[in-house]
Design a protein around this motif. Structure first.
Motif, mmCIF file in Angstrom:
data_model
loop_
_atom_site.group_PDB
_atom_site.id
_atom_site.type_symbol
_atom_site.label_atom_id
_atom_site.label_comp_id
_atom_site.label_asym_id
_atom_site.label_seq_id
_atom_site.Cartn_x
_atom_site.Cartn_y
_atom_site.Cartn_z
ATOM 1 N N ASP A 118 0.834 -1.204 0.000
ATOM 2 C CA ASP A 118 0.000 0.000 0.000
ATOM 3 C C ASP A 118 0.868 1.253 0.000
ATOM 4 O OD1 ASP A 118 -2.492 -1.232 -0.011
ATOM 5 O OD2 ASP A 118 -2.965 -0.759 2.078
ATOM 6 N N GLN A 119 1.864 1.274 0.871
ATOM 7 C CA GLN A 119 2.719 2.452 1.006
ATOM 8 C C GLN A 119 3.528 2.715 -0.262
ATOM 9 O OE1 GLN A 119 4.728 1.219 4.558
ATOM 10 N NE2 GLN A 119 3.034 1.846 5.878
ATOM 11 N N LEU A 120 3.989 1.667 -0.920
ATOM 12 C CA LEU A 120 4.711 1.846 -2.185
ATOM 13 C C LEU A 120 3.788 2.412 -3.255
ATOM 14 C CD1 LEU A 120 6.794 -1.443 -2.284
ATOM 15 C CD2 LEU A 120 7.723 0.882 -2.168
ATOM 16 N N LEU A 121 2.575 1.879 -3.336
ATOM 17 C CA LEU A 121 1.615 2.382 -4.317
ATOM 18 C C LEU A 121 1.345 3.860 -4.079
ATOM 19 C CD1 LEU A 121 -0.383 2.102 -6.621
ATOM 20 C CD2 LEU A 121 -2.020 1.108 -4.996
ATOM 21 N N ILE A 122 1.127 4.246 -2.848
ATOM 22 C CA ILE A 122 0.858 5.657 -2.532
ATOM 23 C C ILE A 122 2.093 6.515 -2.801
ATOM 24 C CG2 ILE A 122 0.364 7.233 -0.622
ATOM 25 C CD1 ILE A 122 -1.539 4.974 0.420
ATOM 26 N N HIS A 123 3.282 5.958 -2.551
ATOM 27 C CA HIS A 123 4.518 6.698 -2.834
ATOM 28 C C HIS A 123 4.584 7.084 -4.317
ATOM 29 C CE1 HIS A 123 8.794 7.752 -2.823
ATOM 30 N NE2 HIS A 123 8.889 7.025 -3.928
ATOM 31 N N TYR A 124 4.323 6.113 -5.184
ATOM 32 C CA TYR A 124 4.407 6.373 -6.621
ATOM 33 C C TYR A 124 3.143 7.036 -7.175
ATOM 34 C CZ TYR A 124 8.744 3.737 -7.114
ATOM 35 O OH TYR A 124 10.046 3.317 -7.021
ATOM 36 N N CYS A 125 2.003 6.705 -6.636
ATOM 37 C CA CYS A 125 0.719 7.164 -7.188
ATOM 38 C C CYS A 125 -0.212 7.610 -6.061
ATOM 39 C CB CYS A 125 0.062 6.054 -7.993
ATOM 40 S SG CYS A 125 1.099 5.418 -9.311
ATOM 41 N N PRO A 126 -0.006 8.800 -5.528
ATOM 42 C CA PRO A 126 -0.836 9.248 -4.416
ATOM 43 C C PRO A 126 -2.327 9.324 -4.761
ATOM 44 C CG PRO A 126 0.868 10.874 -4.942
ATOM 45 C CD PRO A 126 1.018 9.749 -5.897
ATOM 46 N N GLU A 127 -2.632 9.328 -6.056
ATOM 47 C CA GLU A 127 -4.034 9.399 -6.486
ATOM 48 C C GLU A 127 -4.750 8.049 -6.418
ATOM 49 O OE1 GLU A 127 -1.861 8.034 -10.172
ATOM 50 O OE2 GLU A 127 -1.428 9.377 -8.505
ATOM 51 N N ALA A 128 -4.042 6.974 -6.103
ATOM 52 C CA ALA A 128 -4.640 5.635 -6.075
ATOM 53 C C ALA A 128 -5.785 5.580 -5.073
ATOM 54 C CB ALA A 128 -3.588 4.593 -5.739
ATOM 55 N N ARG A 129 -6.841 4.899 -5.455
ATOM 56 C CA ARG A 129 -8.029 4.781 -4.619
ATOM 57 C C ARG A 129 -8.300 3.314 -4.306
ATOM 58 N NH1 ARG A 129 -7.082 9.153 -3.450
ATOM 59 N NH2 ARG A 129 -7.860 11.017 -4.419
ATOM 60 N N GLY A 130 -8.831 3.086 -3.137
ATOM 61 C CA GLY A 130 -9.140 1.734 -2.700
ATOM 62 C C GLY A 130 -10.453 1.225 -3.255
ATOM 63 N N ASN A 131 -10.779 0.006 -2.866
ATOM 64 C CA ASN A 131 -12.062 -0.582 -3.258
ATOM 65 C C ASN A 131 -13.166 -0.027 -2.365
ATOM 66 O OD1 ASN A 131 -11.769 -1.940 -0.825
ATOM 67 N ND2 ASN A 131 -11.408 -3.929 -1.739
ATOM 68 N N GLN A 132 -14.339 -0.642 -2.381
ATOM 69 C CA GLN A 132 -15.470 -0.135 -1.600
ATOM 70 C C GLN A 132 -15.153 -0.033 -0.110
ATOM 71 O OE1 GLN A 132 -15.548 -2.846 -3.636
ATOM 72 N NE2 GLN A 132 -17.489 -3.010 -4.689
ATOM 73 N N SER A 133 -14.320 -0.928 0.386
ATOM 74 C CA SER A 133 -13.970 -0.900 1.811
ATOM 75 C C SER A 133 -12.814 0.061 2.093
ATOM 76 C CB SER A 133 -13.596 -2.305 2.282
ATOM 77 O OG SER A 133 -12.393 -2.713 1.675
ATOM 78 N N GLY A 134 -12.284 0.699 1.053
ATOM 79 C CA GLY A 134 -11.186 1.639 1.227
ATOM 80 C C GLY A 134 -9.811 1.002 1.136
#
Length: 164
Positions: A118-134
């Motif tokens: 999760d942290q790597l994804l946010i590092h590269y792509c802060p715009e990433a959004r989770g599924n319905q549960s977040g």
């Protein structure tokens, strides 16, 4: 010149396997079903990696073995490194692995664990959004990231097994 980074969280593990230590926990039935589906999707989408870095935990190794055993990967032989450093690792240490091993035009894949994925994804792509549960990187979720450098990255795909 852009490069691709594939982040893959291990498939669903078996909390009731009887294994007492977290490192040795295997996949459950759903995990053994989901991993090949994600593997086929990676190959059919043209995202086959040149290099793979995989945690040495049993569930990540099983996830990768199931991916590599799919017919779509039959003629593809990436360089694979298994590392204890990717098990329970910090985002910083995984970023160091990525940055020190990523060639100019390489597609690199990391198979690991949350919360680091999760942290790597946010590092590269802060715009990433989770599924319905977040949640972002649920089990067997794959993020495909295109990047020219640390400051210029974009999320091309965020694929969960439930979407296949």
């Amino acid at each position: 010149m852009s490069r691709l980074l594939l982040l893959l969280r291990h498939a669903k593990s078996d909390w009731h396997s009887g294994v007492l230590n977290d490192h040795g926990r295997p996949l459950n039935e759903r995990g053994r079903r989901d991993a090949p589906r994600i593997g086929a999707w990676i190959a059919n989408s043209g995202y086959l990696p040149d290099q793979i870095f995989c945690s040495d935990a049993k569930r990540t190794c099983e996830t990768l073995e199931l991916i590599l055993s799919t017919p779509e990967w039959q003629n593809h032989q990436p360089a694979i490194s298994y590392s204890h450093q990717l098990y329970m690792s910090s985002t910083k240490s995984v970023l160091e692995i990525i940055q020190s091993n990523w060639g100019k035009d390489d597609t690199l894949m990391v198979v690991g664990h949350n919360p680091t994925m999760d942290q790597l994804l946010i590092h590269y792509c802060p715009e990433a959004r989770g599924n319905q549960s977040g949640k972002l990187m649920t089990t067997a979720t794959l993020a495909v990231i295109e990047t020219t450098n640390e400051e210029h990255s974009r999320l091309l795909e965020l694929i969960r097994p439930s979407e296949l």
